[in-house]
Write a protein that holds these residues in place. Structure first.
Motif, PDB file in Angstrom:
ATOM      1  N   VAL A   1       0.802  -1.231   0.000  1.00 13.67           N
ATOM      2  CA  VAL A   1       0.000   0.000   0.000  1.00 13.67           C
ATOM      3  C   VAL A   1       0.826   1.268   0.000  1.00 13.67           C
ATOM      4  CG1 VAL A   1      -2.255  -0.656   0.873  1.00 13.67           C
ATOM      5  CG2 VAL A   1      -0.351  -0.374   2.469  1.00 13.67           C
TER       6      VAL A   1
ATOM      7  N   GLN B   1       1.957   1.695  -3.365  1.00  9.88           N
ATOM      8  CA  GLN B   1       0.831   1.872  -4.276  1.00  9.88           C
ATOM      9  C   GLN B   1       0.414   3.337  -4.380  1.00  9.88           C
ATOM     10  OE1 GLN B   1      -2.867  -0.633  -4.722  1.00  9.88           O
ATOM     11  NE2 GLN B   1      -3.597   0.813  -3.210  1.00  9.88           N
TER      12      GLN B   1
ATOM     13  N   VAL C   1      -3.913   3.620   2.686  1.00 13.73           N
ATOM     14  CA  VAL C   1      -4.973   2.719   2.237  1.00 13.73           C
ATOM     15  C   VAL C   1      -6.062   3.521   1.532  1.00 13.73           C
ATOM     16  CG1 VAL C   1      -6.698   1.063   2.973  1.00 13.73           C
ATOM     17  CG2 VAL C   1      -4.507   1.185   4.138  1.00 13.73           C
TER      18      VAL C   1
END
Lengths: 543, 318, 284
Positions: free
Chosen positions: A188, A191, A519
């Protein structure tokens, strides 16, 4: 309007299987305007990747286009001659693959692969292409843009490689880029950076894109419009904000509902007795310490989630508790008594009381054993059940995991769905009548709806049987849904731990903060807001 | 030390160790004899004195380690001792024959390697066509047919019936190259037929594996031409598997040559080995085995070294 | 019976292979009853033509070739089968144990196999046969040991692949014993590749023994054996002449036993291909 870039009508694609040809994409329409980003979302087997590749006039080997039309900028791609398709691919329509590590040729430098497209298509000279590559590397915020191109793919990290691949897709300034789950394989915290880089560069260049993912929160950040697919057909399509606030179809709503699952917190009954206590556990492979003095406690009848990214040591902790990897130091107390470090020295009763459920139910069930044998063995092994008593208990177990005994007892694992397999793994752990179960990423290989079913089942079993869970996951949504307490791990250390409510409430430990803030949320403005916050904090720190 | 050097050295050391162990096994195997070579030669009825004299002459009174070292160092300079059968130095006996054997194996390899690489590549590119089917069928035949079966069919056809090539491959030192090639054509063709199907299949498998890789698909999605996808993206990474295919089959030729030499009565090392086994001429058997074994080990070593040298992860460490 | 249903859906090539293998097996089993003449005694004139009562003629000692072919099935196939079974018992036991136990035992066994495989089997076999002399027992033992290294390597690799599966870990965590692990968890999954390997190994051993016999170093006369028969009749090929049927059979003399060897190997390979395809199909 004359603004249409891609128009797909009634597209049907078939794939070859053992029983002949079967449809993967069953008559889908798709429209995309210049500069627009369309999100394609669906669970595994929805046909979203196949559809994305078809937009390039490409089908995987073993597949074929059975009908329909694909028009790109006025040109029909179905049945188009190979040279015409070749002239489009890479030049006007580019592709970014899920695993950049596999999609880059290991034998060539990044810059050579970057320049191949523009030079071969005759768009730019090698020198121009190289200069542009550096410019694109800078835009996409790769470190050391001047020289990173001189590296080979294996010398660059996963997140950087994914950005380099996006830059490569940009090389010919295409009209359309297909992003096929570009961040699925990333952690994450990586990401969020890749998402930001992709979004910025695509918007800056007014490139149209099809963004394929199974993650709703990700697509919410990236797409102007979202199309939901289910088993090769379209469920619905709407502008992103509209779909987030008011999904029309039941299936879409059910996808949203998963996120809302919260179990009732278990009230701590009296003083909290500890079931498991890990003290200063160290595991090393040679000089490399994968776990460094890890300590954590797990109270009886509760769920403790262990979260962290890949390489944080969370799975190693589980394996060390199970006695599968010998620790180099520290100890584990179970019910107040120290556990022998090796599993085989623990005796049958301890082996019975601690069970583990694996991430991949596929490989955790012997493909040659029937369900009756898989569940029957622990009943016989731990509890000495035979004959009628065993059969009766088998049926009870299957009912407990909500599977019909008559239907399932004589099946092989290959005759079950992914969720059913994971249920069988749960039943196998229950057969031992354990006190403590380690769940190692048990839902991460499953589609969201199925995963939610598994979480609900685990929750019910805990209430009925007073089980204690150690829940290993990288998914914070799951943690929030089921955990009483959280342990955050990073690089083999425990960096933060405490009750779930405290962990998720500021102030956070810096790494927990980073993890939490990375997130994606189901909010179209989340990425923009998060980036602004981070920039502001950066400035504050700088001043 | 750079990682590639480390891997290379380790592989070289392993090769040297294997050679050493194998040569020791070849030498010491004779020690498994119930008596020793002297009793083998003179028979059970020999007197102690004649035995002792022969042992001293053969150096059998020395410990095994000393004799092994003598033998290995001798072998390195081409001195393999004396033949028991005709009391002539083995080195001279095998020099011509070894040349003949390598000439025949080389002749076969020169036809087989380019042919099968080309056909394998074609088969991989045109999968599931008639050609592809033909290749898998011929592979089945090639692994099923004994060398002598193929050889006798060829003899019947090309030597007895058509009379194009001699059925006995007799060569002499000082023969012109063209005559030599003509004389060894049938045995070379036999080996080519046996080896080609195998090599094609392995080449095909290596290329097919490669074509299924994501980066090859990526090259197609970048709009690259088919030949460019193969030549630029697939082949540089196929070097290791293809070299491996070649080495394996060359090694196979080295063994297949024994049978083919016997069929064609070709004066090579294989023929000599088989004769010497029948005569129980130990020193000659040992010498021939050592040459065959060393060639086999060195070929495999070479393949591994090339594979290491073509691995980008080792060439360009992090 | 799952095998029966598999059989019904088998491709023609596999059925042909199975039928041939069965035919060879029957001939080998009933050789004493099928063969019209004795194995090793002269039955007529030398080099008799292909005509009744010697349908495939006679050889240089006047022995009936048809009878020798039939006896050859028994001798060559029988010995190859015994050798393969022996090699398999050795190889799979060692391979499965090495993979499951791991550690030093595994390393030692693997290194030993590496050394034995670093040299072509034929070379090793010739070396050892020089010393032991050519007897059937020595032949069987030498080839079985040399060939077991290949079986060892395959069964070890197959077992290692299976041992990385989580269901093995589950069984280990349960505290299952070594024997149970191998028998119940590993073997059922290794069966298909091992059966296929058995077929391939049999072909290899069969060709290998025939090759040694052809070289005069395998089964010794007067035993009827296909490899030796090729060797004995090889010279006849020079007299082959397709002008008459009579003279053409000279050319066929060495091809007949060689063809018998080739045909059985093809048949076994056809069956193996089918078994391999079946087992890979089950995984999907």
């Amino acid at each position: 309007m004359g603004n249409e870039l891609l128009t797909i009508r009634g597209l049907r694609i078939e794939g070859r299987s053992a029983q002949g040809w079967s449809e993967i994409v069953k008559g889908v329409d798709l429209d995309l305007n210049r500069g627009e980003i369309l999100g394609l979302i669906g669970e595994s087997g929805a046909g979203k990747s196949t559809l994305g590749l078809a937009a390039m006039g490409y089908v995987k080997p073993g597949c074929r286009i059975a009908g329909g039309s694909i028009r790109f900028d006025g040109q029909e791609l179905v049945g188009a001659p190979a040279p015409a398709l070749r002239a489009l691919r890479g030049r006007r329509i580019a592709y970014v693959a899920q695993s950049a590590a596999a999609a880059f040729n290991p034998a060539w430098r990044l810059i050579d692969q970057h320049c191949e497209g523009p030079v071969q298509h005759g768009v730019k000279s090698r020198r121009e292409a190289e200069a542009e590559a550096v410019q694109l590397y800078r835009e996409i915020r790769l470190p050391d843009p001047e020289r990173i191109g001189l590296r080979y793919p294996h010398q660059v990290s996963g997140g950087q490689l994914q950005r380099a691949m996006t830059a490569m897709a940009m090389a010919c300034r295409p009209d359309l880029i297909i992003f096929d789950e570009p961040t699925t394989a990333l952690d994450v915290t990586t990401q969020i950076e890749v998402l930001a880089a992709i979004r910025a560069i695509v918007r800056d260049h007014h490139t149209a894109a099809i963004y394929i993912t199974h993650d709703l929160a990700v697509v919410a950040q990236m797409a102007d419009r979202v199309k939901v697919l289910l088993r090769g057909t379209e469920v619905e399509e709407a502008p992103t904000r509209e779909m987030l606030s008011a999904p029309r179809e039941a299936y879409t709503r059910s996808l949203w509902a998963v996120r809302e699952f919260r179990r009732e917190p278990v009230a701590p009954a009296g003083p909290q007795a500890l079931l498991l206590e890990v003290q200063g556990l160290t595991v090393a492979y040679g000089p490399l310490k994968v776990l460094d003095r890890v300590s954590l406690t797990i109270p009886k009848g509760r769920t403790v989630a262990v979260v962290g990214e890949s390489g944080s040591g969370k799975s190693t902790t589980a394996r060390a508790i199970m006695g599968l990897v010998p620790p180099a130091g520290g100890k584990v107390l179970f019910d107040g008594k120290p556990l022998p470090p090796r599993g085989r020295d623990r005796g049958r009763d301890l082996q019975r009381r601690i069970q583990m459920i694996h991430q991949m139910a596929d490989t955790a069930l012997n493909p040659r054993h029937r369900i009756r044998d898989i569940l029957g063995r622990p009943l016989e092994f731990f509890r000495g059940l035979k004959g009628v008593a065993r059969e009766a208990r088998l049926r009870e177990l299957l009912s407990e995991i909500e599977l019909e005994p008559d239907q399932f007892l004589d099946r092989l694992p290959s005759e079950l769905s992914g969720g059913q397999k994971q249920r069988i793994c749960i039943a196998r752990a229950l057969a031992a009548e354990p006190d403590f179960i380690i769940c190692d990423e048990v839902t991460s290989a499953l589609d969201q709806l199925v995963a939610e079913g598994i979480l609900r089942l685990l929750d019910r079993l805990q209430r009925e049987r007073g089980l204690t869970y150690m829940f290993i996951t990288h998914d914070l949504a799951t943690v929030r849904a089921i955990a009483d307490e959280v342990v955050v791990m990073q690089g083999g250390h425990v960096v933060d731990s405490g009750p779930t409510s405290r962990i998720f409430r500021p102030p956070h430990d810096p790494y927990t903060e980073l993890l939490l803030s990375s997130v994606p949320e189901m909010d179209a403005d989340w990425l923009t807001r998060r980036l602004a916050e981070r920039a502001a904090r950066h400035e504050k720190r700088a001043s | 030390m750079s990682p590639i050097l480390k891997v290379l050295l380790r592989r070289l050391a392993l090769g040297a160790l294997t050679l050493l162990i194998v040569s020791a096994i070849i030498f010491l195997a004779v020690e498994m004899l119930p008596g020793d070579i002297a009793t083998e030669i003179l028979g059970q009825s020999a007197t102690e004195e004649t035995l002792a004299a022969l042992r001293e002459k053969l150096g059998l009174d020395q410990p095994a380690v000393v004799r092994y070292l003598d033998w290995v160092t001798g072998a390195l300079t081409g001195d393999f001792g004396m033949s028991l059968a005709n009391q002539r130095p083995i080195g001279a006996l095998i020099a011509d024959r070894a040349f003949n054997t390598f000439f025949l194996a080389g002749h076969a390899a020169l036809i087989a390697v380019p042919l099968s690489l080309f056909l394998g590549l074609v088969a991989a590119l045109y999968r599931e066509t008639l050609l592809d089917r033909l290749i898998s069928t011929s592979t089945l035949a090639a692994i099923s047919f004994p060398e002598y079966f193929v050889a006798y069919i060829l003899i019947l056809l090309f030597a007895v019936q058509l009379g194009w090539f001699p059925s006995l491959a007799s060569v002499e030192p000082g023969m012109a190259l063209a005559d030599r090639l003509h004389a060894t054509f049938l045995p070379a063709l036999t080996m080519t037929l046996i080896v080609t199907a195998h090599m094609m299949r392995m080449t095909r498998a290596a290329i097919v594996n490669l074509l299924a890789l994501p980066y090859v698909e990526m090259a197609q999605l970048k709009g690259m031409r088919r030949w460019r996808v193969i030549a630029v993206h697939a082949l540089p990474n196929a070097l290791a598997p293809i070299v491996n295919v070649i080495a394996l089959n060359l090694a196979y030729l080295i063994v297949g040559v024994v049978l083919v030499e016997v069929v064609f009565v070709y004066p090579g090392l294989g023929q000599l080995l088989v004769d010497s086994v029948a005569k129980r001429d130990f020193p000659v058997v040992q010498a021939a085995c050592l040459i065959f074994a060393a060639t086999y080990i060195l070929l495999n070593l070479a393949a591994d070294l090339i594979a290491i040298l073509s691995n980008p992860r080792l060439l360009h460490p992090r | 019976m799952p095998w029966l249903t598999h059989l019904r859906s088998a491709p023609p090539s596999a059925l042909i292979g199975l039928a041939l293998v069965l035919a060879y097996a029957l001939v080998a089993l009933f050789a004493p009853w099928l063969a019209p003449y004795p194995e090793a005694d002269a039955a007529g004139a030398q080099y008799a033509p292909w005509a009744a009562p010697h349908y495939l003629g006679t050889d240089m000692l006047g022995r009936d070739v048809l009878s020798r072919m039939i006896w050859g099935a028994r001798n060559t196939v029988g010995i190859a089968l015994v050798t393969t079974v022996l090699a398999f018992l050795l190889g799979t036991t060692a391979g499965l144990m090495a993979a499951t136990v791991g550690g030093l035992a595994d390393t030692l066994a693997s290194r030993l196999a590496d050394v034995l495989m670093a040299v072509p089997s034929l070379i090793f076999a010739l070396l050892i046969l020089t010393i032991t002399g050519t007897s059937v027992v020595a032949l069987v033992l030498v080839i079985a040991v040399l060939d077991s290294t290949r079986v060892f390597r395959l069964s070890r690799a197959v077992a290692q692949g299976i041992l990385t599966m989580d269901y093995i870990e589950v069984a280990r965590m349960r505290g299952e014993g070594l024997f149970w692990l191998i028998r119940r968890e590993v073997l059922p999954n290794a069966a298909a590749p091992l059966i296929a390997e058995f077929g391939l190994r049999f072909c290899f051993v069969f060709l290998f023994i025939s090759a040694l016999s052809f070289l005069g170093l395998g089964l010794q006369p007067p035993t009827a054996d296909w490899g030796s028969m090729v060797r004995e009749s090889a010279k006849l090929i020079a007299f082959a002449n397709f002008s008459t049927w009579q003279t053409a059979t000279f050319g066929l003399a060495p091809l007949l036993p060689a063809g018998a060897i080739a045909l059985l190997t093809v048949a076994v390979n056809l069956v193996v291909d089918w078994v391999l395809r079946l087992s890979s199909g089950l995984k999907e």
